[in-house]
Write an enzyme that holds these catalytic residues in place. Structure first.
Site, PDB file in Angstrom:
ATOM      1  N   LYS A 136      -1.438  -5.801  -0.823  1.00  0.00           N
ATOM      2  CA  LYS A 136      -2.639  -5.361  -1.901  1.00  0.00           C
ATOM      3  C   LYS A 136      -3.931  -5.194  -1.309  1.00  0.00           C
ATOM      4  CE  LYS A 136      -4.544  -8.316  -5.682  1.00  0.00           C
ATOM      5  NZ  LYS A 136      -4.476  -9.346  -6.501  1.00  0.00           N
ATOM      6  N   GLU A 165       3.451 -10.579  -9.646  1.00  0.00           N
ATOM      7  CA  GLU A 165       2.515 -11.030  -8.623  1.00  0.00           C
ATOM      8  C   GLU A 165       2.591 -12.531  -8.553  1.00  0.00           C
ATOM      9  OE1 GLU A 165      -1.733 -10.484  -6.700  1.00  0.00           O
ATOM     10  OE2 GLU A 165      -1.572 -10.465  -8.777  1.00  0.00           O
ATOM     11  N   CYS A 225      -2.213  -5.938  -9.448  1.00  0.00           N
ATOM     12  CA  CYS A 225      -3.110  -6.746 -10.340  1.00  0.00           C
ATOM     13  C   CYS A 225      -4.428  -6.177 -10.212  1.00  0.00           C
ATOM     14  CB  CYS A 225      -3.096  -8.010  -9.954  1.00  0.00           C
ATOM     15  SG  CYS A 225      -3.857  -9.294 -10.906  1.00  0.00           S
TER      16      CYS A 225
END
Length: 532
Positions: free
Chosen positions: A201, A101, A234
């Site tokens: 995300k 990321e 993440c």
């Protein structure tokens, strides 16, 4: 083959030569045929994967306004490194590679300052597109084009993270004032450069530059070498959507996971949560983290439930490529219900405790009463200390062996332990059952055996990476969730595999003996998603 063939000729020198040569040649072919068969079987059962922990070249001032040309100059420096790693991986036969990321553009932007770094992103569900072969189809897609060409050049699936933009209209109630959405996006390219899918995300972590999509992306993509892969980013790993929902598809055995994770010991270092996730769900996790030690960011790995290939380096300012052979069908831990072989004495004691009352009531059998009295006679009073910004209730772990209990709210945590030798270190058993509210809001139930930072109770919960204390232990609790992540970390940021793990009499437990180095953390990290 020549070496084996020569040995045959020499050893049969006195035999009729022609006949012997035929026999030796057949034997040599048989040996090599078996080797090839074994190799083919291994190839059929495995695939080659790579993750790259990237030391990103960052813009000196992420808040400054810049041009698209300047943004591309910076991003191309990072993409040059990506391309080098793809070619190294290709020489090793890698079939899928994952990059971290924020690796291409960096971080700490505002919505305005990141704009020149964003590519336009068409929906792969609506448009079939190969950016490398069709570079002029859409404007502002230079990064996507380079990634697509890399996938072709390396003949592998490629997963990368970049910033993307998507125009929206005023009649869209969620449309930001600028008339566009900005997403933190993972892209997947096939080995022929086609854009397979994209994931935006959902659980942003202090990312003012980006929007969360109005509807959660649940992205599963198919590969010819290992079947179905899930994908998320993440902070997503701590939440039900999309991470847990993806794994409700029983055919998803693999997850690709770009991340920019700041390590937070003693419970949430990057490699800790990565390995725990793979173990908890019996899957393979291909995790690529950014490498910025000054920000506490490192820790990548290719994790299966039983084994990990990982990298954690806070000393050197260089990227790192991990390549590993990965099982297409990962094997999970053997639980107690189907474990074989002789049961060790500590596990027998653990089962006795669960079967009877460890607190020695009058109607208990005498043997249980004696043991319970011995284990609980010197239970020290609990104390409180902050761990991971939460107020844990703890008891010190003293002596060479013992049995301890500590409770908070509805959760009680238990520890049965033996220590071959005592070290001059303080360990504690801690419990937390409540809403975590710092750097994110989510409900956790935690049982943790941790090494404290010093000898004072107030040091329990501090971040440490070195320890010498060796334990053989069972750790368990009466968790009210089935989503429990086993954390097992030893000295020098090393990962260990639990010996046994699972439910027994409504308690979830983890057991371990034979640690290879001193224990830093053994914990059961439970998530109650419905209480978030």
């Amino acid at each position: 083959m020549p070496s084996r063939f020569m040995v045959c000729i020499m050893s049969g020198a006195s035999s009729p030569l022609a006949l012997f040569l035929v026999g030796c040649y057949a034997a040599a072919l048989g040996v090599h045929g078996e080797e090839r068969r074994v190799a083919r079987h291994a190839e059929a059962a495995h695939y080659m994967a790579a993750v790259y922990e990237h030391q990103s070249i960052l813009t000196p001032n992420p808040l400054a306004l810049t041009s698209r040309k300047q943004a591309l100059e910076l991003m191309n420096q990072n993409l040059d490194i990506y391309e080098q790693q793809v070619m190294i991986a290709a020489q090793k036969g890698v079939q899928i590679i994952v990059f971290p990321e924020d690796g291409i553009h960096g971080f700490n932007f505002t919505r305005t300052s990141i704009y020149p770094f964003l590519d336009f992103m068409p929906s792969p569900q609506l448009v079939r597109w190969n950016p490398c072969l069709e570079p002029h189809r859409f404007n502002d897609t230079e990064v996507l084009q380079r990634l697509s060409c890399m996938a072709i050049k390396g003949n592998m699936f490629l997963v990368a993270n970049l910033g993307t933009k998507q125009p929206c209209r005023n009649n869209d109630p969620g449309c930001p004032n600028e008339g566009r959405y900005q997403f933190n996006t993972n892209v997947v390219f096939s080995n022929n450069g086609t854009l397979v899918d994209r994931y935006r995300k959902h659980n942003l972590y202090f990312e003012a530059a980006f929007d969360a999509p109005l509807k959660v992306d649940h992205i599963i993509f198919d590969t010819p070498f290992a079947g179905k892969f899930g994908i998320f980013t993440c902070f997503d790993i701590l939440f039900f959507d999309p991470a847990i929902r993806l794994l409700k598809d029983s055919e998803v055995k693999h997850v690709v996971y770009p991340t920019a994770w700041m390590n937070q010991l003693p419970l949430l270092a990057a490699i800790q949560i990565q390995r725990a996730f793979a173990t908890a769900f019996g899957i393979n996790l291909l995790a690529a983290n950014i490498h910025q030690p000054s920000l506490g960011m490192t820790g990548s790995g290719i994790h299966s439930p039983l084994k990990s290939f990982w990298h954690h380096d806070m000393e050197n300012a260089t990227g790192h490529l991990i390549i590993a052979q990965v099982a297409k069908n990962p094997l999970g831990l053997i639980g107690t219900e189907n474990a074989t072989g002789k049961m060790n004495p500590s596990h027998s004691r653990f089962l006795e405790i669960l079967a009877g009352d460890p607190y020695c009531e009058k109607d208990a059998q005498e043997v249980h009463c004696d043991r319970a009295t011995k284990w609980n006679m010197n239970t020290p009073p609990p104390f409180h200390s902050e761990m991971m910004y939460d107020n844990f209730t703890l008891v010190p772990v003293w002596g060479k062996e013992g049995y301890l209990r500590v409770c908070a709210n509805g959760l009680c945590c238990y520890l049965l332990y033996q220590r071959p030798t005592l070290s001059k270190e303080l360990y504690a058993l801690g419990v937390f059952d409540g809403l975590h509210t710092v750097h994110g809001t989510y409900y956790v139930q935690v049982c943790a055996l941790v090494k404290c930072g010093g000898l004072g109770f107030d040091t329990c919960g501090q971040e440490i990476t070195e320890a010498t204390g060796i334990f053989e232990f069972h750790l368990w609790g009466n968790f009210s969730t089935s989503y429990i992540f086993p954390l097992l970390l030893t000295s020098g940021m090393s990962l260990e595999t639990p010996e046994q793990l699972g439910w027994e009499n409504d308690y979830f437990f983890l057991s371990k003996s034979g640690l290879s180095s001193g224990l830093v953390t053994a914990a059961l990290y439970g998530r109650l998603y419905e209480r978030d």
